[in-house]
Motif scaffolding. Structure first.
Motif, short mmCIF file in Angstrom:
data_model
loop_
_atom_site.label_atom_id
_atom_site.label_comp_id
_atom_site.label_asym_id
_atom_site.label_seq_id
_atom_site.Cartn_x
_atom_site.Cartn_y
_atom_site.Cartn_z
N THR A 119 0.80 -1.22 0.00
CA THR A 119 0.00 0.00 0.00
C THR A 119 0.84 1.27 0.00
O THR A 119 0.29 2.37 -0.06
N SER A 120 2.18 1.13 0.04
CA SER A 120 3.02 2.33 0.06
C SER A 120 3.17 2.96 -1.32
O SER A 120 3.67 4.08 -1.43
N PHE A 121 2.75 2.24 -2.37
CA PHE A 121 2.85 2.83 -3.71
C PHE A 121 1.81 2.16 -4.62
O PHE A 121 1.24 1.13 -4.28
N SER A 122 1.56 2.78 -5.77
CA SER A 122 0.62 2.23 -6.76
C SER A 122 1.41 1.72 -7.95
O SER A 122 2.19 2.46 -8.56
N HIS A 123 1.21 0.45 -8.28
CA HIS A 123 1.90 -0.17 -9.41
C HIS A 123 0.99 -0.13 -10.63
O HIS A 123 -0.05 -0.76 -10.66
N LEU A 124 1.38 0.62 -11.65
CA LEU A 124 0.54 0.81 -12.84
C LEU A 124 1.18 0.24 -14.11
O LEU A 124 0.59 0.35 -15.18
N ARG B 289 6.26 -5.16 -16.66
CA ARG B 289 6.32 -6.09 -15.55
C ARG B 289 4.97 -6.16 -14.88
O ARG B 289 4.64 -5.40 -13.97
N THR B 290 4.14 -7.09 -15.32
CA THR B 290 2.80 -7.25 -14.76
C THR B 290 2.86 -8.09 -13.49
O THR B 290 3.60 -9.07 -13.41
N GLU C 2 -10.29 -15.52 -37.69
CA GLU C 2 -11.09 -14.50 -38.36
C GLU C 2 -10.22 -13.32 -38.81
O GLU C 2 -10.51 -12.68 -39.83
N LEU C 3 -9.15 -13.03 -38.06
CA LEU C 3 -8.28 -11.93 -38.44
C LEU C 3 -7.46 -12.26 -39.68
O LEU C 3 -7.11 -11.37 -40.45
N ASP C 4 -7.11 -13.55 -39.85
CA ASP C 4 -6.47 -14.03 -41.07
C ASP C 4 -5.10 -13.39 -41.33
O ASP C 4 -4.71 -13.19 -42.48
N ALA C 5 -4.38 -13.03 -40.26
CA ALA C 5 -3.02 -12.52 -40.41
C ALA C 5 -2.05 -13.69 -40.54
O ALA C 5 -2.37 -14.83 -40.18
N ASP C 6 -0.85 -13.40 -41.02
CA ASP C 6 0.14 -14.47 -41.19
C ASP C 6 0.79 -14.84 -39.86
O ASP C 6 1.08 -16.02 -39.63
N PHE C 7 1.06 -13.86 -39.00
CA PHE C 7 1.64 -14.15 -37.70
C PHE C 7 1.06 -13.16 -36.68
O PHE C 7 0.95 -11.96 -36.95
N TYR C 8 0.69 -13.70 -35.53
CA TYR C 8 0.11 -12.88 -34.46
C TYR C 8 0.80 -13.24 -33.16
O TYR C 8 0.75 -14.39 -32.72
N GLY C 9 1.45 -12.26 -32.56
CA GLY C 9 2.09 -12.49 -31.27
C GLY C 9 1.36 -11.75 -30.17
O GLY C 9 0.90 -10.62 -30.36
N GLY C 10 1.19 -12.40 -29.02
CA GLY C 10 0.47 -11.75 -27.94
C GLY C 10 1.05 -12.13 -26.58
O GLY C 10 1.89 -13.02 -26.48
N ASN C 11 0.57 -11.47 -25.55
CA ASN C 11 1.00 -11.76 -24.18
C ASN C 11 -0.18 -12.30 -23.39
O ASN C 11 -1.33 -12.00 -23.73
#
Length: 208
Positions: A11-16, A21-22, A199-208
């Motif tokens: 509670t000493s700080f807010s991590h946004l 770094r999630t 449905e997006l039909d892209a060649d490569f899709y990278g995500g997290n």
């Protein structure tokens, strides 16, 4: 709703910073710790049986993302995924890779390095910040920037700098008609907006 009890809190700080770094939920931290301790019983065996545990994850992700689990490959982060895809491509001949000016620096840096190693040019399309941008306008702007020399188009699904949502399906279709590979940075899309990869039909899709 208050989700703070699901995470380690201070509670000493807010991590946004949910991009670089999630924070990880407590139940995930507990699972990771149990897995690590189990693997330490026989690290060699754990290296092999671990693959059996990955497949159920791919199946769940495939259902969530609207694609076959056979099309999903897990990497430690999106930069590793982009690196593996780009450096596995066959020679594309002379030409260029095009990215928008709204892309994340780490990804454009990687793409520029790959282009240099392959003898390709790297070009940025400088999209101005405008309040009246809509999906059709973004599509026209990007498709209009493509040339016969363009081999790869790198764009975000959701732009890291301003939250703009690109019409990926329309852009990917136009690129394919021109023989251009579409490389999509979905780091800020998966889990935030509905994402159905087939449905997006892209060649490569990278995500997290």
């Amino acid at each position: 709703m208050d989700f703070s009890s699901l995470f380690v809190t201070d509670t000493s700080f807010s991590h946004l910073n949910a991009g670089t770094r999630t924070r990880v939920p407590l139940r995930v931290l507990d699972f990771m710790e149990r897995e690590r301790r189990e693997q330490e019983k026989n690290p060699t065996k754990a290296m092999f049986v671990g693959y059996e545990k990955i497949w159920p994850v791919q199946k769940e992700l495939g259902a969530y993302l609207g694609t076959s689990p056979h099309h999903i490959f897990l990497r430690e982060n999106i930069t590793s995924a982009f690196n593996d895809f780009l450096f596995a491509l066959p020679p594309l001949g002379e030409g260029e890779i095009v990215a928008t000016g709204w892309e994340y620096g780490g990804i454009t840096g990687l793409a520029r390095h790959w282009a240099n190693s392959c003898g390709l040019a790297f070009r940025t399309v400088p999209l101005p910040f405008r309040a009246d941008w809509d999906a059709s306008g973004l599509c026209r702007e990007l498709v209009g920037s493509l040339t016969p020399r363009t081999r790869i188009l790198l764009i975000s699904h959701v732009a890291t700098c301003n939250g703009a949502i690109f019409p990926i399906k329309e852009i990917a279709m136009a690129a394919r008609d021109r023989g251009i590979i579409t490389l999509i940075d979905g780091a800020h899309a998966v889990g935030a907006i509905p994402t159905r990869l087939d449905e997006l039909d892209a060649d490569f899709y990278g995500g997290n």
